[in-house]
Motif scaffolding. Structure first.
Motif, PDB file in Angstrom:
ATOM      1  N   SER B  24       0.749  -1.302   0.120  1.00  0.00           N
ATOM      2  CA  SER B  24       0.002   0.045  -0.118  1.00  0.00           C
ATOM      3  C   SER B  24       0.888   1.132   0.009  1.00  0.00           C
ATOM      4  O   SER B  24       0.203   2.500  -0.577  1.00  0.00           O
ATOM      5  N   ARG B  26       2.862   4.344  -0.942  1.00  0.00           N
ATOM      6  CA  ARG B  26       3.032   5.078  -2.390  1.00  0.00           C
ATOM      7  C   ARG B  26       4.638   5.119  -2.927  1.00  0.00           C
ATOM      8  O   ARG B  26       4.750   5.182  -4.049  1.00  0.00           O
ATOM      9  N   ASN B  27       5.465   5.150  -1.760  1.00  0.00           N
ATOM     10  CA  ASN B  27       7.020   5.410  -2.455  1.00  0.00           C
ATOM     11  C   ASN B  27       7.686   3.893  -2.403  1.00  0.00           C
ATOM     12  O   ASN B  27       7.346   3.103  -1.444  1.00  0.00           O
ATOM     13  N   ARG B  85      -0.108   2.307 -11.459  1.00  0.00           N
ATOM     14  CA  ARG B  85      -1.596   2.277 -10.919  1.00  0.00           C
ATOM     15  C   ARG B  85      -2.555   2.341 -11.876  1.00  0.00           C
ATOM     16  O   ARG B  85      -3.769   1.940 -11.451  1.00  0.00           O
TER      17      ARG B  85
END
Lengths: 369, 214
Positions: B24, B26-27, B85
């Protein structure tokens, strides 16, 4: 004195109860950590004094008698400086990196056999634990370098990652030769296998069966040297301090750090250097054993005997550290490709061959544990 | 026992939570850091099981070496996560199917082990070899690995060797005209071969006929 026997009984009961065990262990950890931190303060001072002495300077000599309190003055200054976090930095990782470094550096001391029965945790995989923790040390540097979001720190972090991974391989093989001779992964047992005098030390191929194993001197002495040099590279010490080579990278991964986080990095680095020196003393120089047979210790009270061990451990660790400091002040910095060549093309094959020779010898003579 | 249970639940929770954060986050670098945390707490679970050798190996190999190289690569990559994504909804059903199959398999295996059905059969060498109770973890593994399972061990080594050779072959480039440093040549240079003494007359210099770089 009817008090003492009662105290002994009470003490045993205290240690056996869960609460007492927890209290005793926490106290033990605190004691070792505090003594270690004080030692590190003076080790930093000693390092600077040795460095200065080689260059015919005086070194720190202002704070306290002979400048002995210099490290504490530095500590105070680090603590009251303002903490600056760069605008583009990844704040959480930036602050986490020095914490990870220092936690690992201090945590590694949990298994170190500083004197008979003095290690906090006498685990069966002590060598592997130390190896694991020292291989984790790279995360502090690589996270710090990346989170700074700046060119030089990032380059320093990448260099450091490649360097530490490379030299871990040869350190691992050198450790295996010692493990083969001692027949155990337990650091306390490895130390005990070198009991009985200097000719039992693994640096000289000895161990418990030195009458058979002494020709291994030809292998184990170079292994000791390789371990020492790899330890320099593993702890980013000169001549392998490329992650913070000031002529190329300013201060490498630590460029954006100041104040307490920088102090934590510095503390972790020094602690790792002392750890590597201590590990060298344990694996190759007999740990807490004196260089002569220690039969006389049986007549001594237990606390005095363990103090005797502590003194010899400290002397050996400081001896290795002194060599470390001398290398730092004498040897010029390596070029990066030379560093990689030394690690992969010289040390790795040499130590691998040494593992073959030692294990072959142990099988041939039937002295394998 | 209560302490062990607390430790188990704590570490299991950290393992699962950090595993969730791996997917989960983002980076990508954060993902790798979470992955390292989940490896680390899995090693803690091994320690709770009494398998301290495996725990240390997990830390040395996965956390100390594999994850470092992984982090190394991820930091160097400039991944555009917005584009990655985009296909999320399209790949979702496939991912769910894979996850369901994995979950089913794991439930199957752990229920068999819990019932000691398959575990007993594979326990053979340890049970018949009669390993004494006081051997350490590393010794017990060594006794099984180098005797009963020596061929599997060798086969695993061969697979790794082939993989290593493959990686080298894939990246090996023979570029003509590259000058390499030969350290042995440099070390073996003597003053006689490395320099030439000359005494040029004033105003003439060293003639090009007897040039320096012959």
């Amino acid at each position: 004195m009817g008090f003492l026997p009662n105290f002994g009984v009470w003490w045993d009961a205290f240690q056996a109860s869960p609460a007492g065990w927890v209290a005793w262990t926490v106290g033990h950890i605190l004691l070792i950590t505090v003594v270690l931190l004080l030692t590190i303060a003076f080790v930093i001072y000693g390092d600077r004094k040795i460095f200065a002495g080689v260059q015919a300077r005086k070194g720190p000599n202002v704070v306290g008698p002979f400048g002995l309190l210099q490290s504490f003055a530095d500590l105070g200054k680090f603590l009251i400086k303002e903490l600056v976090i760069p605008a583009g930095a990844d704040k959480a990782v930036f602050l986490l990196a020095p914490l990870i470094s220092v936690t690992l550096a201090l945590g590694a001391w949990a298994v170190m056999p500083i004197a008979p029965g003095w290690s906090v945790s006498n685990i069966n995989v002590g060598v592997l634990y130390l190896f694991a923790v020292s291989s984790l040390g790279v995360y502090g540097i690589i996270m710090g370098g990346w989170a700074s979001n700046s060119k030089y720190p990032f380059l320093g972090a990448l260099r450091s990652a490649a360097q530490m991974v490379s030299y871990e391989v040869s350190i691992g093989f050198v450790m295996i030769t010692v493990i083969l001779l001692a027949g155990t992964l337990n650091l306390n047992e490895i130390t005990k296998a070198q009991d009985g005098g200097i000719w039992h030390w693994f640096m000289f191929g000895g161990g418990p069966n030195w009458q058979t194993n002494w020709p291994l001197l030809l292998v184990m002495f170079p292994m000791g040297v390789i371990f020492f040099i790899s330890g320099l590279a593993e702890t980013n010490r000169p001549p392998f301090d490329l992650p913070e080579a000031e002529s190329e990278l300013v201060a490498g991964y630590a460029v954006e750090y100041g104040s307490t986080p920088y102090m934590l990095f510095y503390l972790a680095e020094t602690s790792n250097i002392v750890l590597m020196s201590g590990l060298m003393a344990v694996l190759f120089l007999g740990g807490w054993h004196a260089p002569w047979p220690e039969g006389y210790l049986a007549a001594w009270p237990a606390w005095l005997a363990s103090l005797h061990g502590l003194v010899f451990y400290a002397i050996k660790t400081f001896f290795v550290f002194f060599m470390n400091a001398m290398v730092r002040s004498i040897v010029p910095r390596y070029r990066y490709d030379q560093l990689m060549r030394l690690g992969w093309k010289v040390f790795l094959p040499t130590s691998l061959v040494a593992v073959f020779i030692v294990s072959g010898w142990l099988v041939y003579t039937g002295m394998g544990a | 026992m209560a302490l062990q249970a607390i430790a188990f639940y704590l570490m299991a929770l950290i393992t699962l939570a950090s595993g969730f954060c791996v997917v989960s986050a983002r980076n990508p670098v954060h993902s790798v850091l979470w992955l390292i945390l989940s490896f680390f707490s899995a090693a803690g679970l091994f320690v709770l099981l009494g398998a301290e050798f495996l725990a240390m190996l997990l830390v040395v190999v996965y956390v100390g070496a594999v994850a470092v190289l992984f982090l190394f690569v991820v930091m160097m990559l400039d991944v555009d996560f917005a584009s990655l994504r985009q296909g999320f909804a399209r790949y979702m059903p496939l991912g769910l199917v894979v996850a369901a199959i994995l979950a089913a398999e794991m439930v199957l295996v752990s229920s068999t082990v819990a019932g000691r059905g398959a575990a007993k059969a594979s326990l053979g060498p340890m049970a018949t070899g009669g390993a004494p109770a006081n051997v350490t973890n590393a010794e017990a593994i060594g006794r099984v690995l180098y005797t009963d399972y020596v061929y599997f061990f060798q086969a695993a080594g061969m697979v790794l060797l082939v993989a290593m050779i493959g990686a080298i072959v894939l990246t090996l480039r023979h570029k003509p005209g590259v000058r390499r440093q030969v350290v042995m040549d440099q070390v073996l240079r003597s003053p006689a071969s490395g320099m030439r003494m000359s005494n040029p007359r004033s105003g003439e210099g060293i003639g090009s006929g007897e040039g320096i770089g012959e």
